[in-house]
Design an enzyme around this catalytic site. Structure first.
Site, PDB file in Angstrom:
ATOM      1  N   HIS A 173       0.840  -1.205   0.000  1.00 52.22           N
ATOM      2  CA  HIS A 173       0.000   0.000   0.000  1.00 52.22           C
ATOM      3  C   HIS A 173       0.873   1.253   0.000  1.00 52.22           C
ATOM      4  CE1 HIS A 173      -2.963  -2.735   2.269  1.00 52.22           C
ATOM      5  NE2 HIS A 173      -3.526  -2.498   1.098  1.00 52.22           N
ATOM      6  N   LYS A 222     -17.852  -7.252   8.581  1.00 51.04           N
ATOM      7  CA  LYS A 222     -16.516  -7.819   8.508  1.00 51.04           C
ATOM      8  C   LYS A 222     -15.849  -7.827   9.882  1.00 51.04           C
ATOM      9  CE  LYS A 222     -12.455  -7.458   5.544  1.00 51.04           C
ATOM     10  NZ  LYS A 222     -11.804  -6.716   4.479  1.00 51.04           N
ATOM     11  N   ARG A 277      -1.631  -6.040  -8.085  1.00 47.69           N
ATOM     12  CA  ARG A 277      -0.510  -6.960  -7.900  1.00 47.69           C
ATOM     13  C   ARG A 277      -0.435  -7.985  -9.011  1.00 47.69           C
ATOM     14  NH1 ARG A 277      -2.519  -8.875  -2.222  1.00 47.69           N
ATOM     15  NH2 ARG A 277      -4.326  -8.828  -3.555  1.00 47.69           N
ATOM     16  N   SER A 322      -2.585  -7.830   2.795  1.00 52.69           N
ATOM     17  CA  SER A 322      -3.014  -7.757   4.193  1.00 52.69           C
ATOM     18  C   SER A 322      -3.393  -9.126   4.721  1.00 52.69           C
ATOM     19  CB  SER A 322      -4.188  -6.781   4.342  1.00 52.69           C
ATOM     20  OG  SER A 322      -3.780  -5.466   4.073  1.00 52.69           O
TER      21      SER A 322
END
Length: 149
Positions: free
Chosen positions: A18, A42, A91, A128
């Site tokens: 990030h 979440k 990515r 993450s």
């Protein structure tokens, strides 16, 4: 007109991937808002306050970077913040496939453009979820994040 971008995510936690995207985007925009999305459904590893603190610490020397939280649609947050752009890092091709449809919908419905930067090879493997998995299992993830806990 100020060129303002929103870099959205849950940042649970923020990673060097990030940080790479944000730092490389700094010359492209007058302001970047790192927007921590809040999803009540979440379960996060780090609290909202911790995630915000990690990001603010990582970018405390950059006046053009702000850290804010939001709920709801990212495009709505962009409109509320007068941001013309959504910044995203890619990515791999799976990231592109996922982000492409969202970007096209945001451009059509909300008139917000998405800009994609490819992750630098040195950090393209970091996510993450990998950091969380290492942390949950007692591993040392310090080389993957811009902070120490």
């Amino acid at each position: 007109m100020t060129k303002r971008a929103v870099f959205p995510g849950s940042f649970d936690p923020i990673t060097l991937g990030h940080v790479d995207i944000i730092k490389r985007a700094l010359p492209l925009f007058d302001e970047i808002i790192i927007a921590i999305g809040v999803n009540a459904q979440k379960k996060y590893m780090f609290s909202l306050e911790e995630r915000k603190h990690f990001i603010e610490t990582a970018f405390n020397e950059y006046e053009s970077v702000q850290v804010k939280t939001y709920t709801g649609l990212t495009a709505d947050f962009c409109k509320a913040e007068n941001a013309q752009f959504i910044l995203r890092g890619l990515r791999n091709t799976a990231d592109f496939t996922y982000e492409q449809t969202i970007a096209q919908a945001n451009a059509k419905v909300m008139d917000v453009e998405s800009l994609f930067l490819l992750a630098s090879p040195a950090v393209s493997y970091i996510s993450s979820s990998i950091v969380r998995d290492i942390a949950r299992n007692g591993g040392d993830y310090s080389a993957l994040v811009p902070f120490s806990i």
